[in-house]
Scaffold this active site. Structure first.
Site, PDB file in Angstrom:
ATOM      1  N   ASN A   1       0.871  -1.363  -0.117  1.00  0.00           N
ATOM      2  CA  ASN A   1       0.102  -0.011  -0.007  1.00  0.00           C
ATOM      3  C   ASN A   1       0.828   1.267  -0.060  1.00  0.00           C
ATOM      4  OD1 ASN A   1      -1.945   1.895   0.185  1.00  0.00           O
ATOM      5  ND2 ASN A   1      -2.324   1.366   2.857  1.00  0.00           N
TER       6      ASN A   1
ATOM      7  N   LYS B   1       0.138   4.412  -0.340  1.00  0.00           N
ATOM      8  CA  LYS B   1      -0.565   5.337   0.289  1.00  0.00           C
ATOM      9  C   LYS B   1      -0.368   6.627  -0.540  1.00  0.00           C
ATOM     10  CE  LYS B   1      -0.080   3.019   4.943  1.00  0.00           C
ATOM     11  NZ  LYS B   1       0.021   3.288   6.252  1.00  0.00           N
TER      12      LYS B   1
ATOM     13  N   HIS C   1      -9.212   1.091   4.897  1.00  0.00           N
ATOM     14  CA  HIS C   1      -7.841   1.117   5.437  1.00  0.00           C
ATOM     15  C   HIS C   1      -8.081   2.123   6.904  1.00  0.00           C
ATOM     16  CE1 HIS C   1      -3.997   2.297   6.627  1.00  0.00           C
ATOM     17  NE2 HIS C   1      -3.534   1.225   6.016  1.00  0.00           N
TER      18      HIS C   1
ATOM     19  N   GLU D   1      -6.752   4.385   7.917  1.00  0.00           N
ATOM     20  CA  GLU D   1      -6.558   5.820   7.758  1.00  0.00           C
ATOM     21  C   GLU D   1      -7.851   6.585   6.953  1.00  0.00           C
ATOM     22  OE1 GLU D   1      -2.932   5.661   5.450  1.00  0.00           O
ATOM     23  OE2 GLU D   1      -2.006   5.064   7.437  1.00  0.00           O
TER      24      GLU D   1
ATOM     25  N   GLU E   1      -5.183  -5.332  10.232  1.00  0.00           N
ATOM     26  CA  GLU E   1      -4.014  -4.123  10.914  1.00  0.00           C
ATOM     27  C   GLU E   1      -4.424  -3.520  12.064  1.00  0.00           C
ATOM     28  OE1 GLU E   1      -2.311  -3.022   6.778  1.00  0.00           O
ATOM     29  OE2 GLU E   1      -3.898  -1.867   7.005  1.00  0.00           O
TER      30      GLU E   1
ATOM     31  N   GLY F   1       2.481   1.994  10.649  1.00  0.00           N
ATOM     32  CA  GLY F   1       3.579   2.990  10.629  1.00  0.00           C
ATOM     33  C   GLY F   1       4.223   3.520  12.038  1.00  0.00           C
TER      34      GLY F   1
ATOM     35  N   SER G   1       3.482  -2.254  10.329  1.00  0.00           N
ATOM     36  CA  SER G   1       4.967  -2.545  10.680  1.00  0.00           C
ATOM     37  C   SER G   1       5.551  -3.943  10.284  1.00  0.00           C
ATOM     38  CB  SER G   1       5.306  -2.085  12.019  1.00  0.00           C
ATOM     39  OG  SER G   1       4.862  -0.629  12.081  1.00  0.00           O
TER      40      SER G   1
ATOM     41  N   GLY H   1       2.871  -1.029   4.230  1.00  0.00           N
ATOM     42  CA  GLY H   1       3.005   0.095   3.970  1.00  0.00           C
ATOM     43  C   GLY H   1       4.217   0.569   3.732  1.00  0.00           C
TER      44      GLY H   1
HETATM   45  P1  PGA Z   1       2.830   0.144   7.439  1.00  0.00           P
HETATM   46  O1  PGA Z   1       1.501   0.489   7.070  1.00  0.00           O
HETATM   47  O2  PGA Z   1       3.430  -1.123   6.982  1.00  0.00           O
HETATM   48  O3  PGA Z   1       3.788   1.438   7.430  1.00  0.00           O
HETATM   49  O4  PGA Z   1       2.871  -0.112   9.279  1.00  0.00           O
HETATM   50  C1  PGA Z   1       0.654  -0.809   6.782  1.00  0.00           C
HETATM   51  C2  PGA Z   1      -0.552  -0.159   6.277  1.00  0.00           C
HETATM   52  O5  PGA Z   1      -1.059   0.767   6.658  1.00  0.00           O
HETATM   53  O6  PGA Z   1      -1.145  -0.900   5.382  1.00  0.00           O
END
Ligand code: PGA
Length: 260
Positions: free
Chosen positions: A10, A12, A102, A104, A174, A180, A220, A241
């Site tokens: 992803n 983003k 997601h 976010e 997630e 993140g 992460s 991500g």
């Molecule tokens: P991250 O994000 O791997 O940067 O933690 C994962 C995601 O939001 O799908």
């Protein structure tokens, strides 16, 4: 049962078109190299921003085993929704998947389970496949209500679907506290929740369908911890991500499954 394994990236709101093309080419080349002499490879998905989606999809469509996903779509078929993109538009450029819900999107754009149920229907209606994200925030885990939250997200977002359709959904667990942040769920925490999700699917749709469904872990997940997460029985791959923006890291993650 051997389920399909998937590593999805992803992106983003990262990468211009030129940067994205470079990243996609590096991943595609690395994937092709990795394939040599192997009987089995996981499927790879890249989810660039909308503006790069046609260009990146064209690159990956040359490579068997790699596909594109959109990061979102609107629930309505068309109309006066300035700035939005419909599922039909995504389908029209040959993209296969759409990430929905997601954290976010849920947090910054107020997407509710009810809205996500509508988006899921819109995506499926166009023959696209949803990657449906669920996850609890830290306060919910600390209060011990994380299973209830996940159960509610699945029930309200997905359980209106028929048996014949639920199979098309990829679930991505997630935990929001891991996205993140550099804090990853431990393999035991991931396995516990994935097994719970599968048991909820089994309760509603039966064991056979539950065993078939792909459940990805995200939050992460990186080149160092992917192999221990992917070794868990109910973890069928990852939604990545930050580490999906670095070709070597993403390729290492793709290479993190024990041979099957
Ligand atoms: P991250 O994000 O791997 O940067 O933690 C994962 C995601 O939001 O799908």
């Amino acid at each position: 049962m051997i389920r399909k394994k998937i590593v999805a990236g992803n992106w983003k709101m990262n990468k211009t078109l030129t940067e994205g093309v470079e990243l996609a080419r590096a991943v595609a080349d690395g994937y092709e190299l990795m394939k040599e002499g192997r009987e089995w490879m996981p499927e790879v998905i890249m989810a660039p921003p909308f503006i790069s989606l046609p260009g990146i999809n064209e690159i990956v469509s040359q490579v068997p085993g790699i596909y594109c996903a959109a990061q979102n779509c609107h629930q309505e078929e068309k109309g006066a929704f300035t700035g939005e993109v419909s599922a039909a538009m995504i389908a029209s450029i040959g993209v296969k998947y759409v990430i929905l819900g997601h954290s976010e999107r849920r947090t910054y754009f107020g997407e509710s389970n009810a809205l996500l149920a509508r988006k899921t229907d819109a995506v499926l209606k166009q023959g696209l496949l949803p990657i449906f994200c669920i996850g609890e925030v830290l306060a919910e885990r600390e209060k011990g209500i994380h299973f209830n939250i996940i159960k509610q997200q699945i029930e309200e977002g997905l359980f209106h679907l028929d048996e014949s359709v639920i199979k098309k959904i990829i679930i991505a667990y997630e935990p929001v506290w891991a996205i993140g942040t550099g804090l990853t769920a431990s393999p035991a925490q991931a396995q516990e929740m994935h097994a719970f999700i599968r048991s909820e699917i089994a309760r509603k749709y039966g064991t056979e369908i539950a065993q078939y469904m792909v459940i990805l872990y995200g939050g992460s997940c990186n080149a160092r911890n992917a192999s221990e997460l992917f070794a868990c029985e109910d973890v069928d791959g990852g939604l990545i991500g930050g580490a999906s923006l670095v070709p070597n890291d993403f390729l290492t993650i793709i290479d993190s499954f024990q041979s099957m």
